[in-house]
Design an enzyme around this catalytic site. Structure first.
Site, short mmCIF file in Angstrom:
data_model
loop_
_atom_site.label_atom_id
_atom_site.label_comp_id
_atom_site.label_asym_id
_atom_site.label_seq_id
_atom_site.Cartn_x
_atom_site.Cartn_y
_atom_site.Cartn_z
N HIS A 67 -47.57 -13.58 31.69
CA HIS A 67 -46.35 -12.90 31.29
C HIS A 67 -46.65 -11.45 30.88
O HIS A 67 -47.79 -11.07 30.67
CB HIS A 67 -45.68 -13.62 30.11
N LYS A 74 -44.02 -10.41 25.35
CA LYS A 74 -43.63 -11.79 25.03
C LYS A 74 -44.24 -12.19 23.69
O LYS A 74 -45.44 -11.97 23.45
CB LYS A 74 -44.09 -12.74 26.13
#
Length: 258
Positions: free
Chosen positions: A144, A148
């Protein structure tokens, strides 16, 4: 508002996902964006709007409180925020039972919580659970963007739990691993016996690889979301389905007829 439309309130509307959700709702003919809420806005005020579904894309520290507030305001809830535990899910179940018992035939409220709304990710989790019982080894790698806030991702946690459940039902024992020494974290987190690795890298959006191995062979299942628009078909599907499903629904796969 057209009586055939579903009124939608977006909680976390100023976030990256929230803005994309608002655009998707505005572009859907059968939905109407009734309210945009952000940090500090009063969710209870939604009771006086045309909204019947609230979508929560906020952060784990406030999402449970938001869901309870949506239920108290008389709204169904679609939740894409991760960080849920069995205890927090249990409190939502209890709240749903209470509010639905008090609705006197007006139709029960529903909450749909999904770790991922990308159809490719939902299918990848489903395929991984199907395949896991046939392989000696399985590991999960999620990748990611560095903004995040949680690791590993809710999708990776769910994938690992589905793999572990399938292995358990098949009577498979622990996976082979002769590691005796390691730098802390080198083998990732262990979720129900399944190793899960988290990568945070600039330029990524949301990606997952499920690696399954036997002697002489490997199956790789990979899902890639290159833009947040990839989550929108699943979010809109959840909004349309939650109004017909009283109680708590976990995972988008449960409305995809898989």
């Amino acid at each position: 508002m057209d009586t055939n439309q579903i009124g939608v309130a977006v909680v976390g509307a100023q976030g990256r996902m929230g803005r994309t959700v608002c655009e998707a709702v505005e572009g859907a003919e059968d939905l109407e964006l009734a309210a945009r809420l952000d940090a500090g806005d009063d969710i209870t005020g939604l009771a006086s709007t045309v909204a019947s579904v609230g979508i929560d894309f906020t952060v784990p520290s406030v999402t449970e409180e938001n869901v309870h507030a949506l239920l108290d305001a008389g709204l169904h809830a679609v939740v894409g925020t991760t960080g849920w535990t069995e205890d927090s899910l249990g409190r939502v179940r209890e709240h749903l039972e209470q509010v639905n018992a008090d609705r006197d035939g007006n139709g029960g409220l529903g909450v749909l919580i999904a770790p991922n709304f990308a159809l490719s990710a939902v299918l990848a989790m489903h395929f991984a659970a199907q395949a896991a019982r046939f392989f000696e080894s399985a590991e999960v790698v999620e990748l990611h963007h560095p903004n995040k806030v949680d690791a590993p991702s809710g999708t990776a946690l769910t994938t690992a739990r589905h793999i572990a459940g399938a292995r358990g039902e098949a009577g498979l024992g622990p996976m082979p691993d002769a590691t005796e020494t390691q730098v802390d974290g080198a083998r990732g987190a262990v979720v129900d016996g399944v190793h899960v690795h988290a990568v945070r890298l600039r330029g990524l959006v949301a990606h997952e690889e499920i690696l399954l191995g036997n002697a002489g062979e490997q199956l790789t299942i990979r899902t890639d979301s290159f833009d947040r628009a990839s989550f929108m078909p699943g979010v809109l599907l959840a909004v349309r389905e939650v109004v017909r499903r009283p109680g708590l629904t976990l995972g988008l796969e449960n409305v995809l007829d898989l």
